[in-house]
Design an enzyme around this catalytic site. Sequence first.
Site, PDB file in Angstrom:
ATOM      1  N   CYS A 114       0.809  -1.230   0.000  1.00 14.98           N
ATOM      2  CA  CYS A 114       0.000   0.000   0.000  1.00 14.98           C
ATOM      3  C   CYS A 114       0.838   1.274   0.000  1.00 14.98           C
ATOM      4  CB  CYS A 114      -0.954   0.008   1.186  1.00 14.98           C
ATOM      5  SG  CYS A 114      -2.092  -1.362   1.151  1.00 14.98           S
ATOM      6  N   HIS A 246      -2.717   7.357   2.796  1.00 14.95           N
ATOM      7  CA  HIS A 246      -3.204   6.065   2.323  1.00 14.95           C
ATOM      8  C   HIS A 246      -4.606   5.847   2.880  1.00 14.95           C
ATOM      9  CE1 HIS A 246      -3.759   1.981   1.384  1.00 14.95           C
ATOM     10  NE2 HIS A 246      -3.412   1.471   2.559  1.00 14.95           N
ATOM     11  N   ASN A 276      -9.975   0.471   0.407  1.00 18.61           N
ATOM     12  CA  ASN A 276      -8.516   0.464   0.349  1.00 18.61           C
ATOM     13  C   ASN A 276      -8.074  -0.151  -0.978  1.00 18.61           C
ATOM     14  OD1 ASN A 276      -5.789  -0.053   0.604  1.00 18.61           O
ATOM     15  ND2 ASN A 276      -5.930  -0.954   2.658  1.00 18.61           N
TER      16      ASN A 276
HETATM   17  N1  ACO Z   1     -18.267  -7.415  10.032  1.00 17.24           N
HETATM   18  C1  ACO Z   1     -18.634  -7.682  11.295  1.00 17.24           C
HETATM   19  N2  ACO Z   1     -17.793  -8.032  12.250  1.00 17.24           N
HETATM   20  C2  ACO Z   1     -16.488  -8.120  11.925  1.00 17.24           C
HETATM   21  C3  ACO Z   1     -16.035  -7.858  10.613  1.00 17.24           C
HETATM   22  C4  ACO Z   1     -16.979  -7.506   9.657  1.00 17.24           C
HETATM   23  N3  ACO Z   1     -16.648  -7.229   8.373  1.00 17.24           N
HETATM   24  N4  ACO Z   1     -14.693  -8.021  10.593  1.00 17.24           N
HETATM   25  C5  ACO Z   1     -14.315  -8.358  11.824  1.00 17.24           C
HETATM   26  N5  ACO Z   1     -15.403  -8.431  12.632  1.00 17.24           N
HETATM   27  C6  ACO Z   1     -15.462  -8.772  14.037  1.00 17.24           C
HETATM   28  C7  ACO Z   1     -14.249  -9.522  14.505  1.00 17.24           C
HETATM   29  O1  ACO Z   1     -14.393 -10.883  14.214  1.00 17.24           O
HETATM   30  C8  ACO Z   1     -14.274  -9.255  15.990  1.00 17.24           C
HETATM   31  O2  ACO Z   1     -15.199 -10.112  16.587  1.00 17.24           O
HETATM   32  P1  ACO Z   1     -14.883 -10.803  18.002  1.00 17.24           P
HETATM   33  O3  ACO Z   1     -14.701  -9.654  18.958  1.00 17.24           O
HETATM   34  O4  ACO Z   1     -16.086 -11.630  18.238  1.00 17.24           O
HETATM   35  O5  ACO Z   1     -13.628 -11.587  17.789  1.00 17.24           O
HETATM   36  C9  ACO Z   1     -14.843  -7.840  16.090  1.00 17.24           C
HETATM   37  O6  ACO Z   1     -15.457  -7.570  14.815  1.00 17.24           O
HETATM   38  C10 ACO Z   1     -13.830  -6.768  16.365  1.00 17.24           C
HETATM   39  O7  ACO Z   1     -12.718  -6.982  15.529  1.00 17.24           O
HETATM   40  P2  ACO Z   1     -11.459  -6.065  15.590  1.00 17.24           P
HETATM   41  O8  ACO Z   1     -10.414  -6.634  14.690  1.00 17.24           O
HETATM   42  O9  ACO Z   1     -11.074  -5.773  17.003  1.00 17.24           O
HETATM   43  O10 ACO Z   1     -12.033  -4.716  14.963  1.00 17.24           O
HETATM   44  P3  ACO Z   1     -11.274  -3.354  14.746  1.00 17.24           P
HETATM   45  O11 ACO Z   1     -12.026  -2.280  15.358  1.00 17.24           O
HETATM   46  O12 ACO Z   1      -9.800  -3.464  15.033  1.00 17.24           O
HETATM   47  O13 ACO Z   1     -11.396  -3.167  13.166  1.00 17.24           O
HETATM   48  C11 ACO Z   1     -10.139  -3.437  11.150  1.00 17.24           C
HETATM   49  C12 ACO Z   1     -10.859  -4.132  12.285  1.00 17.24           C
HETATM   50  C13 ACO Z   1     -11.126  -2.591  10.382  1.00 17.24           C
HETATM   51  C14 ACO Z   1      -9.547  -4.480  10.221  1.00 17.24           C
HETATM   52  C15 ACO Z   1      -9.021  -2.534  11.714  1.00 17.24           C
HETATM   53  O14 ACO Z   1      -8.224  -3.261  12.629  1.00 17.24           O
HETATM   54  C16 ACO Z   1      -8.127  -1.960  10.647  1.00 17.24           C
HETATM   55  O15 ACO Z   1      -8.557  -1.140   9.863  1.00 17.24           O
HETATM   56  N6  ACO Z   1      -6.851  -2.325  10.635  1.00 17.24           N
HETATM   57  C17 ACO Z   1      -5.913  -1.833   9.673  1.00 17.24           C
HETATM   58  C18 ACO Z   1      -6.086  -2.588   8.403  1.00 17.24           C
HETATM   59  C19 ACO Z   1      -5.316  -1.969   7.271  1.00 17.24           C
HETATM   60  O16 ACO Z   1      -5.055  -0.801   7.238  1.00 17.24           O
HETATM   61  N7  ACO Z   1      -4.966  -2.809   6.318  1.00 17.24           N
HETATM   62  C20 ACO Z   1      -4.345  -2.381   5.127  1.00 17.24           C
HETATM   63  C21 ACO Z   1      -2.903  -2.483   5.158  1.00 17.24           C
HETATM   64  S1  ACO Z   1      -2.244  -2.018   3.674  1.00 17.24           S
HETATM   65  C22 ACO Z   1      -1.660  -3.305   2.714  1.00 17.24           C
HETATM   66  O17 ACO Z   1      -0.475  -3.318   2.440  1.00 17.24           O
HETATM   67  C23 ACO Z   1      -2.550  -4.360   2.179  1.00 17.24           C
END
Ligand code: ACO
Length: 326
Positions: A114, A246, A276
């Site tokens: 990314c 980003h 993203n």
């Molecule tokens: N819908 C509903 N529930 C979900 C979903 C979804 N799509 N996805 C995850 N959950 C659930 C999880 O299973 C978890 O449930 P649990 O508590 O029963 O285990 C709960 O929601 C909370 O999950 P978290 O991971 O704690 O949620 P968080 O608030 O951290 O958000 C997210 C998750 C959006 C992925 C966040 O951590 C994030 O944005 N991280 C950065 C990701 C990123 O930037 N990636 C790109 C990198 S760039 C590259 O090079 C590809």
Amino acid sequence: MSKIDILGFGLQKANKKISNFDLEKKVDTSDEWIVQRTGIQTRYISEDKNTSELGYLAAKQAIADAALQPHDIDAIIVATMTGDYITPSTACMIQKKLGINDKQIFAFDLNAACSGFMYALFVASELVDKFDHILVIGSEIISKIIDFNDRNTCVLFGDGAGAVVISKGKHEVYSYVNSEGNDDVLISHGLGLTTDYEHVNDQSHYLYMAGNDVFRFAIKVMQQAIEKVLEESGYTMDDIDMIIPHQANYRIISHVAKKMKTDMSKFFVDVNEFGNTSAASVAIAYSDAYQKGVITKDSRVIFVGFGAGLTYGALLVDGGKENVVE
Ligand code: ACO
């Protein structure tokens, strides 16, 4: 220190717009969860074009916006991790589509996940003494490596391409680029069958992400990288017209804004529409901001990104009124 001009912008959306409500029908998720946790409402998925075609269409627009012809291009750098083939590079595919085949041209792909477009712009800015017009493209069909049965990732990503044409010019570039050498928290082992012997048929070409780790990493390094380029340039946040981050998650961007005591209006956001788009994200956001009239070709902007690797960094392109030739 390199000095550049941004001559033209281009942006190509993928054909199929998918809403959170569409995804609700495929995996156990909800529009409310996705909007609240990420700010994403829609994303575009490519069903009819490959990475080089999206990149080519964005490039054509950027060349036209620069009032140039394809033949004026001397180098092509494509940031992608989902190129059409292992070889030839997507850059060479785009060169062919542009019909530039009777002159010296330097063309290659760059994979920094990314952070790709930001890395590519950094490389291009170091090459402007050697090549007159450099096409810098971010193009990604990340849906190739997304498991649409995995709610942890499928709601986050989208396809698309953005492009700029740059040349040697009047705007100084301040840069800070870095990488942590990490292969744990964000990883895809390969595209489908083109995987290595250890990972054949185990579905590990799908993107795996330790979301919380990436979240914390992103907030820390985006702030660090912005501070580095501000320090190097001698500017403060008040001097900056717009930050083009980003587009991974609205919450990541707003955390950075809060930690840096900067109003969110200074951060350009279109993750709500595109999701993203990985290496294309900053390229799309830059072109989107320009097309929406939020910035000009002479704005003083900071690009900041992070991605698998874990790569990260920022680039400050010094526009500003004193640099504008009337
Ligand atoms: N819908 C509903 N529930 C979900 C979903 C979804 N799509 N996805 C995850 N959950 C659930 C999880 O299973 C978890 O449930 P649990 O508590 O029963 O285990 C709960 O929601 C909370 O999950 P978290 O991971 O704690 O949620 P968080 O608030 O951290 O958000 C997210 C998750 C959006 C992925 C966040 O951590 C994030 O944005 N991280 C950065 C990701 C990123 O930037 N990636 C790109 C990198 S760039 C590259 O090079 C590809």
